[in-house]
Design a protein around this motif. Structure first.
Motif, PDB file in Angstrom:
ATOM      1  N   ASN A  99     -90.987 -77.285 -26.537  1.00 10.37           N
ATOM      2  CA  ASN A  99     -89.714 -77.694 -27.135  1.00 10.37           C
ATOM      3  C   ASN A  99     -88.863 -78.498 -26.178  1.00 10.37           C
ATOM      4  OD1 ASN A  99     -90.427 -76.342 -29.414  1.00 10.37           O
ATOM      5  ND2 ASN A  99     -89.300 -74.486 -28.933  1.00 10.37           N
ATOM      6  N   VAL A 100     -88.858 -78.072 -24.929  1.00  9.42           N
ATOM      7  CA  VAL A 100     -88.053 -78.783 -23.946  1.00  9.42           C
ATOM      8  C   VAL A 100     -88.638 -80.165 -23.681  1.00  9.42           C
ATOM      9  CG1 VAL A 100     -87.167 -78.779 -21.599  1.00  9.42           C
ATOM     10  CG2 VAL A 100     -87.304 -76.657 -22.861  1.00  9.42           C
ATOM     11  N   LYS A 127     -87.656 -82.453 -26.431  1.00 13.44           N
ATOM     12  CA  LYS A 127     -86.266 -82.900 -26.284  1.00 13.44           C
ATOM     13  C   LYS A 127     -86.165 -84.026 -25.258  1.00 13.44           C
ATOM     14  CE  LYS A 127     -83.311 -81.459 -28.912  1.00 13.44           C
ATOM     15  NZ  LYS A 127     -82.527 -82.223 -29.770  1.00 13.44           N
ATOM     16  N   GLN A 147     -85.216 -87.998 -26.029  1.00 13.19           N
ATOM     17  CA  GLN A 147     -84.108 -88.705 -25.391  1.00 13.19           C
ATOM     18  C   GLN A 147     -84.595 -89.981 -24.714  1.00 13.19           C
ATOM     19  OE1 GLN A 147     -82.781 -85.734 -22.671  1.00 13.19           O
ATOM     20  NE2 GLN A 147     -81.977 -84.398 -24.262  1.00 13.19           N
ATOM     21  N   ARG A 175     -72.621 -95.126 -24.985  1.00 12.31           N
ATOM     22  CA  ARG A 175     -73.720 -94.263 -24.577  1.00 12.31           C
ATOM     23  C   ARG A 175     -74.412 -94.666 -23.286  1.00 12.31           C
ATOM     24  NH1 ARG A 175     -75.820 -89.251 -25.743  1.00 12.31           N
ATOM     25  NH2 ARG A 175     -78.058 -89.314 -25.594  1.00 12.31           N
ATOM     26  N   SER A 208     -73.286 -96.573 -18.231  1.00 16.77           N
ATOM     27  CA  SER A 208     -73.594 -96.573 -16.807  1.00 16.77           C
ATOM     28  C   SER A 208     -74.833 -97.407 -16.509  1.00 16.77           C
ATOM     29  CB  SER A 208     -73.790 -95.137 -16.333  1.00 16.77           C
ATOM     30  OG  SER A 208     -74.015 -95.139 -14.962  1.00 16.77           O
ATOM     31  N   ARG A 264     -64.247 -93.500  -9.760  1.00 13.77           N
ATOM     32  CA  ARG A 264     -64.966 -92.380  -9.157  1.00 13.77           C
ATOM     33  C   ARG A 264     -65.829 -92.863  -8.006  1.00 13.77           C
ATOM     34  NH1 ARG A 264     -66.683 -86.967 -11.183  1.00 13.77           N
ATOM     35  NH2 ARG A 264     -68.318 -86.342  -9.746  1.00 13.77           N
ATOM     36  N   GLU A 303     -75.885 -89.406 -12.907  1.00 13.38           N
ATOM     37  CA  GLU A 303     -75.093 -89.272 -14.104  1.00 13.38           C
ATOM     38  C   GLU A 303     -75.966 -88.729 -15.222  1.00 13.38           C
ATOM     39  OE1 GLU A 303     -73.573 -92.877 -15.535  1.00 13.38           O
ATOM     40  OE2 GLU A 303     -72.158 -91.939 -16.898  1.00 13.38           O
ATOM     41  N   TYR A 316     -76.053 -87.019 -19.440  1.00 13.24           N
ATOM     42  CA  TYR A 316     -75.378 -86.762 -20.702  1.00 13.24           C
ATOM     43  C   TYR A 316     -75.363 -85.269 -20.910  1.00 13.24           C
ATOM     44  CZ  TYR A 316     -76.872 -91.598 -21.149  1.00 13.24           C
ATOM     45  OH  TYR A 316     -77.118 -92.927 -20.910  1.00 13.24           O
ATOM     46  N   GLU A 338     -74.356 -83.440 -23.309  1.00 14.04           N
ATOM     47  CA  GLU A 338     -74.837 -83.022 -24.623  1.00 14.04           C
ATOM     48  C   GLU A 338     -76.348 -82.840 -24.620  1.00 14.04           C
ATOM     49  OE1 GLU A 338     -73.215 -85.754 -27.325  1.00 14.04           O
ATOM     50  OE2 GLU A 338     -73.862 -84.601 -29.068  1.00 14.04           O
ATOM     51  N   GLU A 339     -77.045 -83.802 -23.991  1.00  8.20           N
ATOM     52  CA  GLU A 339     -78.506 -83.724 -23.949  1.00  8.20           C
ATOM     53  C   GLU A 339     -78.958 -82.500 -23.182  1.00  8.20           C
ATOM     54  OE1 GLU A 339     -79.845 -88.403 -24.268  1.00  8.20           O
ATOM     55  OE2 GLU A 339     -80.276 -87.272 -22.448  1.00  8.20           O
ATOM     56  N   LEU A 340     -78.217 -82.183 -22.099  1.00  8.89           N
ATOM     57  CA  LEU A 340     -78.554 -81.020 -21.295  1.00  8.89           C
ATOM     58  C   LEU A 340     -78.475 -79.757 -22.145  1.00  8.89           C
ATOM     59  CD1 LEU A 340     -79.023 -80.773 -18.144  1.00  8.89           C
ATOM     60  CD2 LEU A 340     -76.825 -79.622 -18.138  1.00  8.89           C
ATOM     61  N   GLU A 361     -78.565 -79.602 -25.402  1.00  5.90           N
ATOM     62  CA  GLU A 361     -79.585 -79.647 -26.456  1.00  5.90           C
ATOM     63  C   GLU A 361     -80.926 -79.180 -25.911  1.00  5.90           C
ATOM     64  OE1 GLU A 361     -79.757 -83.576 -28.028  1.00  5.90           O
ATOM     65  OE2 GLU A 361     -77.821 -83.376 -29.057  1.00  5.90           O
ATOM     66  N   GLU A 362     -81.190 -79.539 -24.660  1.00  3.42           N
ATOM     67  CA  GLU A 362     -82.441 -79.129 -24.033  1.00  3.42           C
ATOM     68  C   GLU A 362     -82.505 -77.615 -23.894  1.00  3.42           C
ATOM     69  OE1 GLU A 362     -83.485 -81.929 -20.840  1.00  3.42           O
ATOM     70  OE2 GLU A 362     -84.322 -80.135 -19.883  1.00  3.42           O
ATOM     71  N   ALA A 399     -83.195 -76.189 -27.206  1.00  2.00           N
ATOM     72  CA  ALA A 399     -84.610 -76.302 -27.549  1.00  2.00           C
ATOM     73  C   ALA A 399     -85.418 -75.239 -26.804  1.00  2.00           C
ATOM     74  CB  ALA A 399     -85.111 -77.696 -27.189  1.00  2.00           C
ATOM     75  N   TRP A 413     -71.419 -86.807 -17.170  1.00  4.42           N
ATOM     76  CA  TRP A 413     -70.874 -86.259 -15.920  1.00  4.42           C
ATOM     77  C   TRP A 413     -71.885 -86.330 -14.793  1.00  4.42           C
ATOM     78  CZ3 TRP A 413     -66.074 -86.428 -15.407  1.00  4.42           C
ATOM     79  CH2 TRP A 413     -65.389 -85.689 -14.412  1.00  4.42           C
ATOM     80  N   TYR A 414     -71.428 -86.028 -13.578  1.00  5.76           N
ATOM     81  CA  TYR A 414     -72.257 -86.250 -12.400  1.00  5.76           C
ATOM     82  C   TYR A 414     -72.610 -84.938 -11.717  1.00  5.76           C
ATOM     83  CZ  TYR A 414     -70.265 -90.751 -13.367  1.00  5.76           C
ATOM     84  OH  TYR A 414     -69.882 -91.895 -14.004  1.00  5.76           O
ATOM     85  N   ARG A 435     -79.149 -82.425 -11.846  1.00  8.01           N
ATOM     86  CA  ARG A 435     -79.707 -81.916 -13.092  1.00  8.01           C
ATOM     87  C   ARG A 435     -80.558 -80.669 -12.912  1.00  8.01           C
ATOM     88  NH1 ARG A 435     -82.917 -82.488 -17.743  1.00  8.01           N
ATOM     89  NH2 ARG A 435     -81.943 -83.927 -19.191  1.00  8.01           N
TER      90      ARG A 435
END
Lengths: 559, 228
Positions: free
Chosen positions: A135-136, A139, A143, A179, A182, A212, B81, B83, B85-87, B89-90, B93, B116-117, B120
């Motif tokens: 599952n991971v 994901k 992405q 999105r 960066s 930043r 950097e 996302y 949200e993706e983290l 979501e992972e 999952a 954010w920074y 991971r």
């Protein structure tokens, strides 16, 4: 849109239909464990993938990549004996088989810092740590595939080197969605730099830094300053980046390049040394370190660097005979340093590595000859004159003196000097300076050999006394200056500048002490004799002519 | 040639690497096995136990290696950097199906898209730890959320269990008491590691931290990671 409303953005995941994407992409799985390969293959199958190839080794993978363009490569780091995942990535990037539109994902249980840092230097698209469940993985892949899909138009233009078009598309992407902001800014900055538009690149970096302290922006800014030849400012940037992130290899590289730009070779070497401590597995950096430290005459550092270049180069596309020869050469120079207590070990290592060079690269004629020539010097340093003679004879058998390349020629001359065949060496160097009159680099090396055909230690001593002599001359302490120059000449008797320094000092002294005239003339004539071999192209030639005229004048006065 | 004794950091890295590879195969095989099992067998406690414990072993390995490296100044730290949200979501999952089998409802909340920074891998490690712990102590709900608070990204793991014991709430998560109680030892070691990882994240004068509280939106324990 009403400014008061919060804009809830659709994620690209919602817009892109993954069910259509998986079947269209070509996947390659590289792992030496059959069970992992089949497990991963099954997973990808359940995601909807249809084109899935597998490879059990790096060689197998590289071979498959020759005939197929894969959209996604999932590769472990450890692949048994031989090449590893990093080597695959290096080679694919070097041969430009991996496009910007492709994904290379390292999926591995390997977590050791030097391995991770080394592999990351070749910019994999992701570094996924095992274990990872289905599952991971789905994901993460989702992405990445969405991002690949959305950014494909831009990456395609970059692959085709249509930078202007890529820049336009980046701007468009920025307007369409926050999105990939960066990524877009980083890419834009790089594209501007590649197009020579440093102003716009700088603006992007400075803008980003305003909100930043971002690593990519700080390093990028440093690179721009470097391109603008503003070494000091560049170094400030890189130092700041390192303060924030001591693991930042790019920053050490940047610092090294900046110091080189400013001619500070020792500091350039130091920066590279820091970088290789963190990431020793990148062959090209070790080579660079070896080269700089050799120029700085820091043989210990050079030897270590070349040792690593050979070690990590073994399975890499960046392997080269040069690494072996350079190691052999540095070891042989070190052996000539009589105070080293591991002389014998170094000599053995030198002979060993030189033989390996010929063995591994049999098709390279120059390599085989060079290896033999360096080997001669090792034998001389150990006073094995018979071995030296034999090896020299073998080498000479392979040499066609009229068709010598610059590299072999210089090595040959160096070896002849070590065997005491000075005049033969000089003649060779003069012939070479005629043949390669257009190459500044070769002429510099020829001059340096003519000037100081001795080992490291003696060069250093001679230079020290020369320096002292110059200081004393400038202070007006001429007699002590003369002593200093004469001492220096004991080490490098044929050094042109040194001999001419002595003559010049003697002439000035004679102005004050006319009784010294006869001595001045005889000493100076001896000097001029020693440097009579000087070729016209030598930078001291004119000075020699001028000073010879002065001596002749003096001789005529006495007469 | 004399044999060279491997230095311990190599021993560590190599052993952990091998164990992770084995775990990888274990977890994958369990997943595959599950798919072949009939519905009733899938839902019985054994399967979830294997999965749970395998996860914990992995977390312990990561922690072991991480703490060892921290101690020897060899911890690899990369801020990139990401996302958020993706983290999340992972993580969803990762744990959703498994929590469901245990009768736990997993809620994931991320109000706004945040970039954010942070590192991971390390932050994922902290969250894994927190989630597996919460799983043990919660009643039936776990909430994973992300929001911005001033200049910090705050990641929260909340449960509706009994909450943290007083003793844990009083100690600064950054301090580690010398007497490791082996029943709660693993938890406090995990929190210590999490705290060290959070502290590595700096921006100007600000520094990351971990906080433990009771209450929150679910009335149980609240584990928060503040990243500047």
């Amino acid at each position: 849109m009403n400014g008061n409303q919060t804009i809830i953005e659709e994620t690209p995941l919602d817009k892109v239909n993954l069910h259509r994407i998986y079947p269209k992409r070509k996947f390659l799985i590289v792992d030496d464990f059959e069970s992992f390969r089949s497990s991963l293959r099954m997973m990808l199958g359940t995601f909807g993938a249809q084109h899935i190839d597998t490879a059990h080794s790096a060689e197998d993978a590289l071979n498959k990549c020759k005939y197929e363009q894969y959209d996604v490569i999932l590769c472990d780091f450890n692949l048994g004996l031989g090449k590893n995942g990093q080597n695959i990535l290096e080679e694919l990037r070097f041969k430009k088989r991996l496009k910007n539109t492709h994904l290379f994902i390292l999926i591995t249980a390997e977590t050791s810092r030097e391995i991770v840092l080394g592999a990351r230097e070749y910019l994999p698209d992701a570094y996924i740590a095992k274990p990872i469940t289905k599952n991971v993985l789905k994901k993460r892949l989702d992405q990445m595939l969405v991002q690949q899909h959305v950014l494909r138009p831009i990456n395609k233009e970059i692959d085709l080197s249509n930078y202007a078009k890529a820049i336009t598309l980046c701007h468009q992407q920025l307007e369409e969605s926050k999105r990939y902001q960066s990524w877009c800014y980083q890419t834009l900055a790089k594209l501007y730099s590649l197009s020579g538009d440093l102003g716009n690149a700088k603006a992007i970096y400075e803008n980003a830094l305003a909100s930043r302290e971002l690593t990519w922006a700080r390093v990028g800014l440093g690179e721009v300053y470097l391109s603008e030849h503003q070494g000091e400012k560049a170094i400030e940037c890189f130092k700041q980046a390192i303060d924030e992130n001591p693991n930042l290899i790019e920053a050490y590289d940047g610092m090294s390049n900046s110091f080189m730009e400013m001619g500070q070779l020792q500091k350039a070497q130091d920066a590279l040394l820091e970088a290789v401590k963190l990431s020793p597995r990148v062959v090209n950096r070790q080579k660079k370190l070896g080269s700089i430290s050799e120029k700085n005459q820091e043989l210990d550092v050079a030897i270590d660097a070349y040792r690593n270049a050979v070690k990590f180069g073994e399975n890499s596309v960046f392997d080269s005979s040069n690494n072996y020869l350079s190691l052999g050469r540095c070891l042989s120079d070190a052996v000539q340093n009589t105070s080293a207590d591991d002389k014998d070990e170094k000599a053995k290592e030198a002979v060993d590595i030189l033989k390996q060079a010929s063995y591994k690269f049999p098709a390279e004629e120059d390599t085989c000859v060079n290896a033999l020539l360096v080997e001669v010097r090792v034998h001389v340093a150990l006073n094995n004159f018979d071995m030296a003679e034999n090896t020299l004879r073998t080498a000479e058998g392979l040499i066609e003196e009229d068709e010598l390349s610059a590299e072999v020629g210089l090595e040959f001359a160096k070896t002849l000097y070590s065997m005491g065949q000075d005049s033969r060496a000089e003649n060779l160097l003069i012939k070479l300076s005629d043949k390669f009159a257009d190459s500044k680099d070769v002429l510099d090396q020829i001059e340096s050999l003519l000037d100081e055909p001795v080992n490291n230690q003696e060069k250093v001593k001679a230079r020290e006394f020369n320096r002292q002599g110059i200081q004393l001359f400038e202070k007006g302490d001429l007699q002590t200056a003369i002593d200093a120059f004469e001492t220096a000449l004991e080490y490098t008797p044929k050094h042109p500048a040194l001999n001419l320094n002595l003559i010049q000092t003697l002439l000035k002294f004679t102005d004050i002490e006319p009784s010294f005239k006869t001595q001045t003339i005889s000493t100076s004539r001896a000097c001029l004799d020693r440097i009579s071999h000087l070729p016209k192209q030598h930078r001291q030639y004119k000075r020699m002519q001028h000073l010879e005229k002065m001596i002749r004048k003096l001789e005529n006065e006495t007469a | 040639m004399t044999s060279i004794k491997p230095d311990f950091s190599m021993v560590m890295a190599s052993s952990v690497h091998d164990m992770k590879n084995s775990l990888s195969m274990l977890l994958q095989t369990i997943e595959e096995m599950c798919e072949d099992l009939p519905e009733e067998a899938r839902n019985n406690g054994h399967v979830t136990t294997i999965q749970y414990e395998a996860e914990r072993v992995n977390n312990f390995l990561i922690q072991l290696l991480g703490l060892y490296r921290l101690e020897n100044k060899g911890l690899s730290f990369h801020i990139d950097e990401h996302y958020v949200e993706e983290l999340l979501e992972e993580q969803e999952a990762h744990y959703d199906a498994f929590f469901a089998l245990k009768g736990i409802n997993l809620q994931v909340e991320c109000e706004e898209p945040i970039n954010w920074y942070f590192d991971r891998e390390l932050v994922l490690g902290i969250l894994n730890n927190a989630l597996t712990n919460a799983c043990r102590y919660t009643k039936d709900t776990i909430k994973l959320s992300a929001q911005m608070e001033d200049d910090y990204l705050v990641l929260k793991v909340e449960d509706n269990g009994e909450g943290y014991p007083e003793s844990m709430l009083q100690v600064d998560p950054g301090e580690h008491s010398d007497s490791i109680d082996f029943t709660s030892g693993s938890t406090s070691l995990g929190i210590y590691f999490a705290s060290e990882v959070a502290k590595l994240h700096k921006q100007g004068d600000l520094q990351g931290r971990i906080t433990l509280e009771n209450g929150g939106s679910l009335g149980g324990g609240v584990f928060s990671v503040y990243l500047p």
